[in-house]
Design a protein around this motif. Structure first.
Motif, short mmCIF file in Angstrom:
data_model
loop_
_atom_site.label_atom_id
_atom_site.label_comp_id
_atom_site.label_asym_id
_atom_site.label_seq_id
_atom_site.Cartn_x
_atom_site.Cartn_y
_atom_site.Cartn_z
N ILE A 53 7.02 0.12 -3.67
CA ILE A 53 5.84 1.12 -3.43
C ILE A 53 4.81 0.57 -3.85
O ILE A 53 4.38 -0.40 -4.46
N LYS A 54 3.83 0.72 -2.48
CA LYS A 54 2.38 -0.07 -2.55
C LYS A 54 1.40 0.94 -1.94
O LYS A 54 1.56 1.82 -1.10
N LYS A 55 0.02 0.37 -2.44
CA LYS A 55 -0.90 1.17 -1.88
C LYS A 55 -1.56 0.44 -0.49
O LYS A 55 -1.80 -0.91 -0.73
N LYS A 56 -1.91 1.32 0.47
CA LYS A 56 -2.45 0.74 1.67
C LYS A 56 -3.84 0.63 1.37
O LYS A 56 -4.64 1.07 0.67
N ASN A 67 -4.03 5.39 1.07
CA ASN A 67 -2.68 6.14 0.85
C ASN A 67 -1.42 5.30 0.28
O ASN A 67 -1.62 4.00 0.21
N TRP A 68 -0.53 5.93 -0.07
CA TRP A 68 0.79 5.01 -0.64
C TRP A 68 1.90 5.00 0.38
O TRP A 68 2.15 5.84 1.12
N GLU A 69 2.60 3.82 0.19
CA GLU A 69 3.86 3.75 1.12
C GLU A 69 5.02 3.35 0.31
O GLU A 69 4.79 2.69 -0.45
N TYR A 70 6.38 3.93 0.80
CA TYR A 70 7.39 3.18 0.21
C TYR A 70 8.21 2.68 1.27
O TYR A 70 8.28 2.76 2.43
N CYS A 102 4.61 6.25 5.13
CA CYS A 102 3.33 6.13 4.28
C CYS A 102 2.57 7.42 4.45
O CYS A 102 3.22 8.46 4.89
N THR A 158 -0.82 10.62 -3.04
CA THR A 158 -0.81 9.77 -4.47
C THR A 158 0.48 9.19 -4.86
O THR A 158 1.51 9.30 -3.92
N LYS A 159 0.61 8.18 -5.74
CA LYS A 159 1.71 7.53 -6.06
C LYS A 159 2.75 8.25 -6.55
O LYS A 159 3.80 7.88 -6.25
N CYS A 173 4.50 9.92 -3.49
CA CYS A 173 5.28 8.76 -2.94
C CYS A 173 6.53 8.22 -3.46
O CYS A 173 7.73 8.23 -3.05
#
Length: 355
Positions: free
Chosen positions: A3-6, A10-13, A31, A35-36, A39
């Motif tokens: 899980i990371k923040k772009k 926005n968040w992406e898994y 993505c 919110t985390k 995600c």
């Protein structure tokens, strides 16, 4: 699972799926989460689905029959179900990986089937079998039976359209005096002037003939396929159509109407409450041509002759496509590439990119 923040906040898994047939690692990424928490929630759901897929063993044969049951529940046409059953029976008898866990089927298994068995089929039939095989894997992926579709790595063979063995205008004029002796000459000539499919012309009823406007309405077809025979809706939604009749067809229909004995234009002589069987018409046509030494064609080829003659008279492709009941103009162009000039086909292909 990662899980990371772009950079756009926005968040992406990213979830690891495993390796494909070539040993390449495959991932599922998504993505756009605000919110985390959202995600992570979807990522965990996907991980759970992946775990279910991993522990859910189904052979290719199992999936075929699950797919078929689903088609029955969705109310597909009986003729479609018969076609699907034939394809599945072909796989059962010819696919070496038929009893293999569908998740374990590799591209080599598919290519082995294509090269050893499907390659023996005729060109169009070969393509349809491969497309149905792909359809099964697409269904399995959609229903979370497999993590990814092996067909994503397989290139389907192109369909090669060949010139049809049909009569020229000169040959038609030569054969027509002989063909007048044919038992189903009126039906044959009507197909020649309207381009109807044989099932459509057999199912034709008098309430579909408008003598005031000289228009024929096509709204049903007589299908004989395997154990199924009966009146159904036409082949596709666009097959329900109206056709402007030519003078000779109007003359034939008016003559038949004066002596009508059934609601069907071409009733079965043994049971006037049913139309004549299209397979009987085709068989009689084949025998007649052989007996009178006439160039061999199928009864269905009369439809192609109709289209070819109109194209030679520079009819608009869209009008022809509508008259034939094709699903779209591009199908008409593909089917009659032997008639349409190459530069016009290329022109339409280029125009299609605009839309």
């Amino acid at each position: 699972m990662v899980i990371k923040k772009k950079c756009d906040n926005n968040w992406e898994y990213c979830v690891y799926l495993g390796q494909d047939n070539n040993g390449k690692k495959k991932y599922k990424r998504k993505c756009g989460f605000k919110t985390k928490k959202a995600c992570i929630k979807e990522a965990l759901t996907f991980e759970e689905q992946k775990s279910i897929i991993k522990n859910n063993k189904k052979t290719f044969k199992d999936v075929c029959y699950v797919f078929l049951d689903d088609c029955v529940k969705r109310g597909l046409k009986p003729t479609t179900l018969i076609t699907y059953k034939r394809q599945i029976n072909f796989f059962v008898n010819n696919f070496k990986a038929i009893n293999k866990d569908i998740k374990q089927i590799k591209t080599n298994d598919i290519y082995d089937l294509i090269n050893s068995k499907i390659s023996l089929k005729k060109n169009i039939s070969r393509r349809k079998t491969i497309e149905f095989l792909k359809y099964i894997f697409t269904y399995a992926k959609k229903n979370n039976i497999i993590p990814y579709n092996v067909f994503d790595e397989i290139k389907l063979p192109k369909i090669i359209y060949t010139t049809r063995n049909i009569w020229s205008e000169q040959e038609i004029n030569k054969y027509l005096p002989i063909l007048q002796k044919f038992k189903y000459y009126d039906m044959m000539y009507l197909v020649l002037e309207t381009g109807l499919r044989k099932g459509e012309v057999c199912a034709l009823t008098w309430d579909c003939v408008d003598f005031e406007q000289n228009i024929l309405t096509v709204d049903k077809s007589y299908i004989v396929c395997g154990d199924f025979s009966g009146i159904t809706l036409p082949k596709t939604a666009t097959s329900v159509r109206q056709i402007v009749l030519l003078d000779k067809s109007i003359e034939i229909l008016k003559r038949l109407y004066k002596n009508k004995i059934s609601k069907y234009v071409f009733p079965n002589p043994n049971n006037i409450n049913m139309p004549v069987n299209p397979n009987v018409v085709s068989a009689n046509f084949k025998r007649f041509l052989r007996r009178h030494n006439i160039k061999k064609i199928r009864f269905h080829d009369l439809r192609h002759i109709h289209a070819t003659l109109l194209l030679n008279k520079n009819i608009n492709y869209k009008i022809l496509s509508k008259r034939l009941g094709h699903s779209n103009v591009s199908f008409t162009l593909q089917t009659y590439t032997h008639v349409i000039p190459e530069h016009e086909i290329q022109l339409f292909k280029n125009l299609s990119k605009i839309f």
